[in-house]
Scaffold this motif. Structure first.
Motif, PDB file in Angstrom:
ATOM      1  N   LEU A 133      46.750  40.157  21.948  1.00 42.89           N
ATOM      2  CA  LEU A 133      46.848  41.012  23.367  1.00 42.89           C
ATOM      3  C   LEU A 133      44.699  41.606  22.868  1.00 42.89           C
ATOM      4  O   LEU A 133      44.509  41.835  24.554  1.00 42.89           O
ATOM      5  CB  LEU A 133      47.654  42.036  24.002  1.00 42.89           C
ATOM      6  N   LYS A 134      44.547  42.333  22.294  1.00 43.26           N
ATOM      7  CA  LYS A 134      43.046  43.563  22.350  1.00 43.26           C
ATOM      8  C   LYS A 134      42.215  41.975  22.386  1.00 43.26           C
ATOM      9  O   LYS A 134      41.049  42.141  22.470  1.00 43.26           O
ATOM     10  CB  LYS A 134      42.874  43.833  21.166  1.00 43.26           C
ATOM     11  N   LYS A 135      42.531  40.671  22.280  1.00 39.72           N
ATOM     12  CA  LYS A 135      41.550  39.975  22.325  1.00 39.72           C
ATOM     13  C   LYS A 135      41.201  39.317  24.050  1.00 39.72           C
ATOM     14  O   LYS A 135      40.385  38.383  23.777  1.00 39.72           O
ATOM     15  CB  LYS A 135      41.639  38.646  21.324  1.00 39.72           C
ATOM     16  N   THR A 136      42.586  39.657  24.604  1.00 36.22           N
ATOM     17  CA  THR A 136      42.458  38.675  25.969  1.00 36.22           C
ATOM     18  C   THR A 136      41.366  39.770  26.471  1.00 36.22           C
ATOM     19  O   THR A 136      41.821  41.438  26.482  1.00 36.22           O
ATOM     20  CB  THR A 136      43.358  39.021  26.074  1.00 36.22           C
ATOM     21  N   PRO A 137      41.273  39.224  28.060  1.00 35.91           N
ATOM     22  CA  PRO A 137      40.652  40.555  28.984  1.00 35.91           C
ATOM     23  C   PRO A 137      41.922  41.061  30.082  1.00 35.91           C
ATOM     24  O   PRO A 137      41.373  41.700  30.338  1.00 35.91           O
ATOM     25  CB  PRO A 137      39.658  39.481  30.175  1.00 35.91           C
ATOM     26  N   TRP A 138      42.659  40.263  29.987  1.00 38.07           N
ATOM     27  CA  TRP A 138      44.207  41.119  31.078  1.00 38.07           C
ATOM     28  C   TRP A 138      44.224  42.274  30.000  1.00 38.07           C
ATOM     29  O   TRP A 138      45.036  43.324  31.803  1.00 38.07           O
ATOM     30  CB  TRP A 138      44.734  40.331  30.980  1.00 38.07           C
ATOM     31  N   LEU A 139      44.292  42.662  28.956  1.00 32.70           N
ATOM     32  CA  LEU A 139      44.652  44.387  28.099  1.00 32.70           C
ATOM     33  C   LEU A 139      43.430  45.063  29.186  1.00 32.70           C
ATOM     34  O   LEU A 139      44.263  46.248  29.475  1.00 32.70           O
ATOM     35  CB  LEU A 139      44.463  43.452  26.553  1.00 32.70           C
ATOM     36  N   TRP A 140      42.032  45.095  29.119  1.00 32.37           N
ATOM     37  CA  TRP A 140      41.496  45.877  29.135  1.00 32.37           C
ATOM     38  C   TRP A 140      41.248  45.381  31.142  1.00 32.37           C
ATOM     39  O   TRP A 140      41.038  46.646  31.302  1.00 32.37           O
ATOM     40  CB  TRP A 140      39.696  45.462  29.002  1.00 32.37           C
ATOM     41  N   ASN A 141      41.513  44.721  31.473  1.00 31.55           N
ATOM     42  CA  ASN A 141      41.303  44.733  33.214  1.00 31.55           C
ATOM     43  C   ASN A 141      42.654  44.238  33.666  1.00 31.55           C
ATOM     44  O   ASN A 141      42.196  42.352  33.336  1.00 31.55           O
ATOM     45  CB  ASN A 141      40.096  43.712  33.978  1.00 31.55           C
ATOM     46  N   THR A 142      44.008  44.094  34.273  1.00 30.36           N
ATOM     47  CA  THR A 142      44.715  43.940  34.800  1.00 30.36           C
ATOM     48  C   THR A 142      44.328  42.989  35.802  1.00 30.36           C
ATOM     49  O   THR A 142      45.412  42.181  36.010  1.00 30.36           O
ATOM     50  CB  THR A 142      45.423  45.068  35.014  1.00 30.36           C
ATOM     51  N   LYS A 143      43.405  42.952  36.280  1.00 26.66           N
ATOM     52  CA  LYS A 143      43.287  41.985  37.580  1.00 26.66           C
ATOM     53  C   LYS A 143      42.917  40.615  37.532  1.00 26.66           C
ATOM     54  O   LYS A 143      43.721  39.655  37.459  1.00 26.66           O
ATOM     55  CB  LYS A 143      42.497  42.463  38.530  1.00 26.66           C
ATOM     56  N   GLU A 144      42.913  40.843  35.417  1.00 21.46           N
ATOM     57  CA  GLU A 144      42.589  39.282  35.201  1.00 21.46           C
ATOM     58  C   GLU A 144      43.972  38.296  35.241  1.00 21.46           C
ATOM     59  O   GLU A 144      43.901  37.536  35.201  1.00 21.46           O
ATOM     60  CB  GLU A 144      41.916  39.727  33.207  1.00 21.46           C
ATOM     61  N   CYS A 145      45.347  39.592  35.332  1.00 21.71           N
ATOM     62  CA  CYS A 145      46.921  38.717  35.459  1.00 21.71           C
ATOM     63  C   CYS A 145      46.819  37.840  36.479  1.00 21.71           C
ATOM     64  O   CYS A 145      47.224  36.819  36.544  1.00 21.71           O
ATOM     65  CB  CYS A 145      47.438  39.866  35.013  1.00 21.71           C
ATOM     66  N   TRP A 146      45.526  38.176  37.405  1.00 15.55           N
ATOM     67  CA  TRP A 146      45.760  37.604  38.924  1.00 15.55           C
ATOM     68  C   TRP A 146      44.736  36.605  39.121  1.00 15.55           C
ATOM     69  O   TRP A 146      44.956  35.667  39.919  1.00 15.55           O
ATOM     70  CB  TRP A 146      45.949  38.549  40.056  1.00 15.55           C
ATOM     71  N   TYR A 147      43.718  36.563  38.862  1.00 15.70           N
ATOM     72  CA  TYR A 147      42.745  35.510  38.990  1.00 15.70           C
ATOM     73  C   TYR A 147      42.796  34.044  38.669  1.00 15.70           C
ATOM     74  O   TYR A 147      43.524  34.165  37.408  1.00 15.70           O
ATOM     75  CB  TYR A 147      40.899  36.206  38.267  1.00 15.70           C
ATOM     76  N   ASN A 148      42.311  33.260  39.620  1.00 12.19           N
ATOM     77  CA  ASN A 148      43.133  31.796  39.373  1.00 12.19           C
ATOM     78  C   ASN A 148      44.072  31.224  39.193  1.00 12.19           C
ATOM     79  O   ASN A 148      44.683  30.580  38.528  1.00 12.19           O
ATOM     80  CB  ASN A 148      42.154  31.177  37.991  1.00 12.19           C
ATOM     81  N   TYR A 149      45.344  32.395  39.450  1.00 10.50           N
ATOM     82  CA  TYR A 149      47.342  32.338  38.900  1.00 10.50           C
ATOM     83  C   TYR A 149      47.028  30.906  40.481  1.00 10.50           C
ATOM     84  O   TYR A 149      46.639  31.774  41.974  1.00 10.50           O
ATOM     85  CB  TYR A 149      47.281  33.652  39.868  1.00 10.50           C
ATOM     86  N   PRO A 150      47.782  30.518  39.727  1.00  7.70           N
ATOM     87  CA  PRO A 150      49.008  30.261  39.022  1.00  7.70           C
ATOM     88  C   PRO A 150      47.849  29.650  38.011  1.00  7.70           C
ATOM     89  O   PRO A 150      48.754  28.782  37.673  1.00  7.70           O
ATOM     90  CB  PRO A 150      50.087  29.361  39.610  1.00  7.70           C
ATOM     91  N   TYR A 151      47.095  28.754  37.982  1.00  5.26           N
ATOM     92  CA  TYR A 151      45.893  27.508  37.462  1.00  5.26           C
ATOM     93  C   TYR A 151      45.611  28.423  36.280  1.00  5.26           C
ATOM     94  O   TYR A 151      44.278  28.758  35.916  1.00  5.26           O
ATOM     95  CB  TYR A 151      45.170  27.197  38.756  1.00  5.26           C
ATOM     96  N   GLN A 152      46.254  28.988  35.253  1.00  6.52           N
ATOM     97  CA  GLN A 152      45.778  29.372  34.192  1.00  6.52           C
ATOM     98  C   GLN A 152      46.366  28.847  32.853  1.00  6.52           C
ATOM     99  O   GLN A 152      47.173  28.648  33.130  1.00  6.52           O
ATOM    100  CB  GLN A 152      46.003  30.567  34.163  1.00  6.52           C
ATOM    101  N   PRO A 153      46.031  28.509  31.609  1.00  9.34           N
ATOM    102  CA  PRO A 153      45.800  28.141  30.526  1.00  9.34           C
ATOM    103  C   PRO A 153      47.224  28.809  29.785  1.00  9.34           C
ATOM    104  O   PRO A 153      47.177  30.056  29.976  1.00  9.34           O
ATOM    105  CB  PRO A 153      44.959  27.853  30.081  1.00  9.34           C
ATOM    106  N   LEU A 154      48.012  27.681  29.222  1.00 11.13           N
ATOM    107  CA  LEU A 154      49.081  28.880  28.428  1.00 11.13           C
ATOM    108  C   LEU A 154      48.251  27.987  27.271  1.00 11.13           C
ATOM    109  O   LEU A 154      49.310  26.809  26.642  1.00 11.13           O
ATOM    110  CB  LEU A 154      50.307  28.001  28.828  1.00 11.13           C
ATOM    111  N   ASN A 155      48.140  29.299  26.296  1.00 11.31           N
ATOM    112  CA  ASN A 155      47.915  28.687  24.913  1.00 11.31           C
ATOM    113  C   ASN A 155      48.978  28.659  23.918  1.00 11.31           C
ATOM    114  O   ASN A 155      49.547  29.324  24.499  1.00 11.31           O
ATOM    115  CB  ASN A 155      46.235  29.681  24.707  1.00 11.31           C
ATOM    116  N   VAL A 156      49.219  27.949  22.825  1.00  9.80           N
ATOM    117  CA  VAL A 156      49.810  27.992  21.808  1.00  9.80           C
ATOM    118  C   VAL A 156      50.219  29.974  21.656  1.00  9.80           C
ATOM    119  O   VAL A 156      51.662  30.352  21.359  1.00  9.80           O
ATOM    120  CB  VAL A 156      49.233  27.228  20.215  1.00  9.80           C
ATOM    121  N   ASP A 157      49.368  30.866  21.017  1.00 11.81           N
ATOM    122  CA  ASP A 157      49.455  32.020  20.910  1.00 11.81           C
ATOM    123  C   ASP A 157      50.804  32.491  21.527  1.00 11.81           C
ATOM    124  O   ASP A 157      51.869  33.183  21.474  1.00 11.81           O
ATOM    125  CB  ASP A 157      48.289  32.754  20.891  1.00 11.81           C
TER     126      ASP A 157
END
Length: 330
Positions: free
Chosen positions: A89-113
């Motif tokens: 999570l420390k490498k993800t933008p939504w840890l630091w800004n929770t609004k990133e959880c919803w930008y471009n939703y539901p077309y968000q890529p689901l990576n292997v991690d």
């Protein structure tokens, strides 16, 4: 073992066909009238029969070593998954800004991690759910069953609806305190009481601050308000938030138990001697060693120095009956 953890289970009750039949077919907790009848039938005093039933009940429970191994397994998993979650999570933008959880939703890529994180968490909680039906039934069975069902539903629902970003925040937030409670339980089983108390205090602080502070301010705020603002409400939005609110209610209940336990111990002046894990969230029914008198096998004949049917004026009717709960049953 080097930690001097008891490998054997509780002391086994002396074989007795009559008492065994009552235990398996009628009741595991005989009342005073039945105890007096068994006392006359067997020519045993009531206190000895009570001891037999207590030992027989404890005989079905796992040994201290088995419970230590169970806590060690859970501690290892929680430590690994929490460390993995933090590093991811420390490498993800939504840890630091929770609004990133919803930008471009539901077309968000689901990576292997994220996929790996979800599979591990879902597998673990499924194992906890099914193991409840094979392990010794505990007093908090229904509460823990509800918790596991809510957790599995949240994990599955957030994955299917591609709400994985906020889902990873919820999972990581919950795993931190669980590491400490399992460590405290291991210290308790190893009879390191000072370490147990310290770990439980750390657990209580982290649990209450994360569940009643960070969770509603950080997680519920983004799922209820930021998501409404960015993507708007939709059918699955209501279901997801309902499950999250249910989880918050469980957090409040467990926080109440933790605070109640600590206040009771402090008010009785037993800080440093009390055992906090007797009412911890998933260890309500753990047992301790039997009292000293249980170390001796039950006699074959009634103790005629006691009064009829085991009544003792110094201890009340039938010895234990007027006292509090047995020290080895919680």
């Amino acid at each position: 073992m080097g930690l001097k953890i008891q490998a054997n289970g509780p002391q086994k009750a002396q074989p007795n066909a009559i008492l065994e039949k009552v235990f398996t077919a009628i009741t595991k907790h005989p009342d005073e009238k039945r105890l007096e009848g068994l006392s006359k039938q067997l020519d045993w005093d009531v206190r000895t029969i009570q001891r037999w039933f207590r030992q027989r009940r404890n005989q079905e429970k796992p040994s201290t070593l088995a419970r230590f191994c169970e806590s060690m397994w859970r501690f290892t998993f929680y430590l690994y998954i929490f460390t993995y979650g933090v590093r991811f999570l420390k490498k993800t933008p939504w840890l630091w800004n929770t609004k990133e959880c919803w930008y471009n939703y539901p077309y968000q890529p689901l990576n292997v991690d994220i996929h790996y994180y979800y599979i591990l968490e879902l597998s673990f909680y499924l194992s906890l759910l099914f193991s409840q039906f094979t392990d010794i039934r505990r007093k908090d069975f229904l509460i823990m069953f509800l918790h596991h069902v809510a957790t599995i539903s949240l994990i599955t629902f957030s994955y299917v609806n591609n709400m994985a970003r906020v889902g990873t925040l919820v999972m990581c937030l919950h795993d931190g305190a669980d590491v400490l409670i399992e460590a405290a339980k291991m210290a308790n089983y190893a009879k390191c009481q000072i370490l147990c108390n310290l770990l439980f205090a750390m657990f209580a602080i982290l649990f209450i601050s994360s569940r009643l502070g960070v969770y509603p301010v950080w997680v519920l705020n983004t799922t209820l308000f930021e998501s409404w603002e960015i993507v708007g409400p939709y059918p699955s939005w209501w279901v997801f938030n309902l499950l999250l609110i249910l989880l918050q209610l469980l957090h409040s209940f467990w926080s109440y138990l933790i605070v109640k336990t600590a206040c009771r111990a402090i008010s009785k002046g037993k800080v440093g001697k009390w055992n906090p894990l007797h009412v911890s969230k998933d260890d309500h029914s753990d047992i301790e060693s039997s009292s000293d008198e249980d170390d001796s096998p039950p006699p074959n004949q009634k103790d005629h120095s006691s009064t009829t049917n085991g009544t003792n004026k110094n201890h009340g009717t039938n010895g234990y009956l007027t006292g509090g709960p047995y020290p080895d049953e919680h």
